[in-house]
Scaffold this active site. Structure first.
Site, PDB file in Angstrom:
ATOM      1  N   LYS A 189     -33.381 -57.775 -21.270  1.00 35.56           N
ATOM      2  CA  LYS A 189     -32.972 -58.397 -22.527  1.00 35.56           C
ATOM      3  C   LYS A 189     -33.517 -57.601 -23.710  1.00 35.56           C
ATOM      4  O   LYS A 189     -34.705 -57.609 -23.996  1.00 35.56           O
ATOM      5  CB  LYS A 189     -33.492 -59.830 -22.645  1.00 35.56           C
ATOM      6  N   GLU A 264     -47.009 -54.933 -23.323  1.00 29.79           N
ATOM      7  CA  GLU A 264     -47.322 -53.887 -24.309  1.00 29.79           C
ATOM      8  C   GLU A 264     -47.158 -54.555 -25.659  1.00 29.79           C
ATOM      9  O   GLU A 264     -46.045 -54.857 -26.074  1.00 29.79           O
ATOM     10  CB  GLU A 264     -46.359 -52.700 -24.105  1.00 29.79           C
ATOM     11  N   CYS A 298     -46.029 -50.063 -32.906  1.00 29.67           N
ATOM     12  CA  CYS A 298     -47.287 -50.607 -32.388  1.00 29.67           C
ATOM     13  C   CYS A 298     -48.401 -49.569 -32.478  1.00 29.67           C
ATOM     14  O   CYS A 298     -49.564 -49.903 -32.607  1.00 29.67           O
ATOM     15  CB  CYS A 298     -47.096 -51.073 -30.958  1.00 29.67           C
ATOM     16  N   GLU A 396     -51.596 -56.915 -37.646  1.00 35.23           N
ATOM     17  CA  GLU A 396     -50.538 -55.905 -37.588  1.00 35.23           C
ATOM     18  C   GLU A 396     -49.524 -56.183 -38.706  1.00 35.23           C
ATOM     19  O   GLU A 396     -48.819 -57.187 -38.673  1.00 35.23           O
ATOM     20  CB  GLU A 396     -49.861 -55.995 -36.213  1.00 35.23           C
TER      21      GLU A 396
HETATM   22  P1  NDP Z   1     -41.140 -60.676 -30.629  1.00 41.20           P
HETATM   23  O1  NDP Z   1     -42.348 -60.623 -29.796  1.00 41.20           O
HETATM   24  O2  NDP Z   1     -40.705 -61.987 -31.165  1.00 41.20           O
HETATM   25  O3  NDP Z   1     -39.867 -60.091 -29.805  1.00 41.20           O
HETATM   26  C1  NDP Z   1     -39.935 -59.150 -28.753  1.00 41.20           C
HETATM   27  C2  NDP Z   1     -38.906 -59.510 -27.693  1.00 41.20           C
HETATM   28  O4  NDP Z   1     -39.228 -60.783 -27.137  1.00 41.20           O
HETATM   29  C3  NDP Z   1     -37.493 -59.651 -28.248  1.00 41.20           C
HETATM   30  O5  NDP Z   1     -36.555 -59.242 -27.301  1.00 41.20           O
HETATM   31  C4  NDP Z   1     -37.385 -61.140 -28.468  1.00 41.20           C
HETATM   32  O6  NDP Z   1     -36.057 -61.602 -28.516  1.00 41.20           O
HETATM   33  C5  NDP Z   1     -38.117 -61.655 -27.251  1.00 41.20           C
HETATM   34  N1  NDP Z   1     -38.584 -63.016 -27.362  1.00 41.20           N
HETATM   35  C6  NDP Z   1     -38.773 -63.768 -28.480  1.00 41.20           C
HETATM   36  N2  NDP Z   1     -39.166 -65.016 -28.147  1.00 41.20           N
HETATM   37  C7  NDP Z   1     -39.250 -65.044 -26.801  1.00 41.20           C
HETATM   38  C8  NDP Z   1     -39.613 -66.046 -25.856  1.00 41.20           C
HETATM   39  N3  NDP Z   1     -39.967 -67.270 -26.236  1.00 41.20           N
HETATM   40  N4  NDP Z   1     -39.599 -65.740 -24.549  1.00 41.20           N
HETATM   41  C9  NDP Z   1     -39.242 -64.500 -24.136  1.00 41.20           C
HETATM   42  N5  NDP Z   1     -38.870 -63.528 -24.973  1.00 41.20           N
HETATM   43  C10 NDP Z   1     -38.879 -63.779 -26.296  1.00 41.20           C
HETATM   44  O7  NDP Z   1     -41.306 -59.672 -31.772  1.00 41.20           O
HETATM   45  P2  NDP Z   1     -40.425 -59.609 -33.093  1.00 41.20           P
HETATM   46  O8  NDP Z   1     -39.360 -58.712 -32.778  1.00 41.20           O
HETATM   47  O9  NDP Z   1     -40.007 -60.911 -33.657  1.00 41.20           O
HETATM   48  O10 NDP Z   1     -41.490 -59.027 -34.127  1.00 41.20           O
HETATM   49  C11 NDP Z   1     -42.551 -59.850 -34.627  1.00 41.20           C
HETATM   50  C12 NDP Z   1     -43.811 -59.055 -34.754  1.00 41.20           C
HETATM   51  O11 NDP Z   1     -44.211 -58.590 -33.459  1.00 41.20           O
HETATM   52  C13 NDP Z   1     -43.685 -57.783 -35.571  1.00 41.20           C
HETATM   53  O12 NDP Z   1     -43.846 -58.027 -36.903  1.00 41.20           O
HETATM   54  C14 NDP Z   1     -44.800 -56.962 -34.990  1.00 41.20           C
HETATM   55  O13 NDP Z   1     -46.013 -57.323 -35.569  1.00 41.20           O
HETATM   56  C15 NDP Z   1     -44.819 -57.340 -33.549  1.00 41.20           C
HETATM   57  N6  NDP Z   1     -44.061 -56.405 -32.693  1.00 41.20           N
HETATM   58  C16 NDP Z   1     -44.732 -55.515 -31.931  1.00 41.20           C
HETATM   59  C17 NDP Z   1     -44.041 -54.597 -31.170  1.00 41.20           C
HETATM   60  C18 NDP Z   1     -44.719 -53.586 -30.341  1.00 41.20           C
HETATM   61  O14 NDP Z   1     -44.119 -52.557 -30.008  1.00 41.20           O
HETATM   62  N7  NDP Z   1     -45.940 -53.797 -29.917  1.00 41.20           N
HETATM   63  C19 NDP Z   1     -42.601 -54.548 -31.138  1.00 41.20           C
HETATM   64  C20 NDP Z   1     -41.964 -55.547 -31.946  1.00 41.20           C
HETATM   65  C21 NDP Z   1     -42.689 -56.429 -32.676  1.00 41.20           C
HETATM   66  P3  NDP Z   1     -35.277 -61.761 -29.913  1.00 41.20           P
HETATM   67  O15 NDP Z   1     -35.865 -60.824 -30.877  1.00 41.20           O
HETATM   68  O16 NDP Z   1     -33.886 -61.427 -29.548  1.00 41.20           O
HETATM   69  O17 NDP Z   1     -35.454 -63.182 -30.304  1.00 41.20           O
END
Ligand code: NDP
Length: 502
Positions: A189, A264, A298, A396
């Site tokens: 996903k 991660e 990240c 972050e």
């Molecule tokens: P999220 O952790 O919300 O999203 C990452 C993935 O998890 C997406 O595919 C998202 O789907 C999915 N997801 C969201 N809710 C659930 C759930 N309840 N169960 C399973 N999967 C879920 O990160 P965001 O994209 O919203 O970003 C928010 C913050 O996270 C950023 O501001 C940053 O600080 C951090 N981040 C860190 C990353 C890294 O590489 N370490 C990458 C991205 C974000 P969907 O988005 O389709 O809802």
């Protein structure tokens, strides 16, 4: 000042329409909703996906389960699986322009940068193909006359792969080829904001010869599709990249059926700089580390810890170089910093900047939104006078915002570096070997760069300490992560048991 590259209108853009890949077929969702992706750089719709639901997740998991339990993929020779992964790498390479365009337009990432990411992904698929053939266990012929021990590595089963929006194609490529190399099947996903390139990957994998049901790709939100992927009893392992908050939730869901979890998560990565460093090279790396991918990374080097003697001079040099960074149209090959992923995320970043100013930090450079009349963009920003206890030094931000802190002794630098909950990566800059090694050994982070920043290779493991995650991606152990260990304890000759005379 910032060098601005105004986005050009997308007059000839064709909106891409995507369905989901379940059991080898492209299907609509059980419900008929769609998700529209608005380009963060241009403010217009660029993609439409079927909005998946829990029922679609269940269908995909059932297909992956059946493919694992009954299908050819886990039963093929490693050489056959490796051949298909190599073919996939070639096909990714052949469609690199299309993939790069999708990630650039959906995520707002600079096109030149994404081309590099796709090339990196091709290298990872090839590396995983090589590792597929080297996956092996151990044997023990040392356990006495009557015993032989063999330790097998078996594919763990069905893996849920959940990826974020910041590196859509690169991050799925850090997970899926290794799961496939081990003989696993997968439900993938991508983020609902950037699903396009992962769905194109589905086409590529079918063409490469991956059998039906081995890779299923869902579109949809985390709540609707992601959550069931983390709790379904037929899933054996979850590989997740995203926020620490959802990482925690994922682990809690997985605990119900004790799935293996690889996480991660976020980072707040320090770069520690000593006066004897090559400051010219460091200043370049500081600007790169902070603004690469608009800081939505990240691994961003968002926390500079500068020796007090050089802090004001180095900060001024970083500010001067920040002025030269080109911000704007992700489709312009000269752009270095693209758009911010969503308007809500831009607000969150600006909240951190204003919060830091209220806490006593100084906005030494930038700090404002750029108005191109479309999309959302932000100037490279430097905050000086940041103290370790401020939110902007601990959390972050995920935007182009650099916090500058200072230190006097090596012990103080290490204390500041280790004073937060994260531990993903760190950098140290010094021409003294002992200084680099001391920092390298004492900073709690999964990667420590010495006199460089954010370099990487498929061979080098990547992952975090503390709340930056669990497990490691890449490197030669990446395939093993997707396996179970089985012991075959074999007896040779007549067995003497607990009631028979020995
Ligand atoms: P999220 O952790 O919300 O999203 C990452 C993935 O998890 C997406 O595919 C998202 O789907 C999915 N997801 C969201 N809710 C659930 C759930 N309840 N169960 C399973 N999967 C879920 O990160 P965001 O994209 O919203 O970003 C928010 C913050 O996270 C950023 O501001 C940053 O600080 C951090 N981040 C860190 C990353 C890294 O590489 N370490 C990458 C991205 C974000 P969907 O988005 O389709 O809802």
């Amino acid at each position: 000042m910032t060098v601005l590259v105004k986005p050009q209108k997308l007059d000839d853009l064709k909106v891409r329409e995507f369905r989901m890949l379940i059991d080898g077929k492209w299907v609509e969702g059980v419900e008929t909703g769609t998700i529209e992706r608005i380009a963060p750089s241009h403010g217009v719709t660029v993609s439409r996906y079927a909005a998946g639901t829990k029922d679609d997740a269940n269908r995909a998991i059932a297909a992956a389960r059946n493919a694992f339990d009954n299908g050819p993929w886990p039963r093929m020779t490693a050489s056959e699986r490796s051949g298909i992964l190599l073919k996939a790498a070639d096909l990714i390479s052949a469609r690199a322009d299309e993939l790069a365009h999708l990630d650039a337009i959906e995520a707002g990432k600079p096109i030149t940068q994404v081309r590099g990411e796709i090339a990196g992904a091709v290298d990872i698929w090839r590396y995983a193909a090589a590792l597929a053939r080297d996956l092996h266990g151990e044997s023990y012929n040392t356990l006495g006359e009557g015993t032989m021990g063999v330790v097998l590595r078996e594919a763990i089963g069905v893996v849920s792969i959940i990826t974020p929006w910041n590196f859509p194609f690169l991050i799925v490529s850090q997970k899926l080829p290794f799961a496939l190399a081990a003989g696993c099947t997968a439900v993938v996903k991508p983020s609902e904001l950037t699903s396009g390139s992962t769905l194109v990957l589905g086409e590529i994998l079918i063409e490469a010869g991956v059998p039906a049901g081995v890779v299923n790709i869902l579109a949809g939100t985390g709540a609707d599709v992601g959550a069931p992927m983390t709790s379904h009893p037929d899933v054996d392992m979850i590989s997740f990249t995203g926020s620490t908050q959802i990482g925690r939730l994922t682990m809690a869901n997985a605990a119900q059926t004790l799935k293996k979890v690889s996480l991660e998560l976020g980072g707040k990565n320090p770069q520690i700089v000593f006066p004897d460093a090559n400051l010219e090279e460091f200043v370049d790396a500081a600007v790169f580390g902070a603004y690469f991918n608009a800081g939505e990374c990240c691994n961003a080097g968002s926390r500079l810890i500068l020796h007090r003697d050089i802090a004001s001079d180095v900060t001024a040099r970083i500010a001067a170089l920040s002025e030269k960074v080109k911000v704007g149209d992700p489709l312009d090959p000269t752009t270095q910093v693209g758009a911010i992923i969503t308007p809500q995320h831009l607000k969150k970043i600006q909240g951190y900047v204003s919060g830091a100013a209220q806490d006593g930090a100084t906005v030494a450079h930038g700090g404002s939104q750029i108005d191109f009349g479309m999309g959302q963009f932000m100037t490279p920003t430097i905050l000086s006078g940041v103290k370790p206890e401020m939110a902007v030094a601990r959390e972050e931000v995920f935007g182009p915002v650099l916090s500058v802190l200072t230190f006097e002794t090596t012990e103080e630098a290490i204390r500041i570096a280790n004073s937060i909950d994260y531990g993903l990566s760190a950098g140290v800059w010094s021409s003294d070997f002992d200084t680099c090694m001391t920092i390298g050994r004492k900073v709690r982070a999964g990667t420590v760069w010495m006199n460089t920043f954010m370099d990487g290779a498929s061979e080098l493991p990547f992952g975090g300490y503390q709340q930056s995650g669990l497990g490691r991606e890449l490197g030669r152990h990446a395939v093993e992560d997707y396996t179970e260990t089985k012991t075959l304890n074999m007896h040779i000759g007549r067995r003497t048991g607990w009631w028979m005379p020995r």
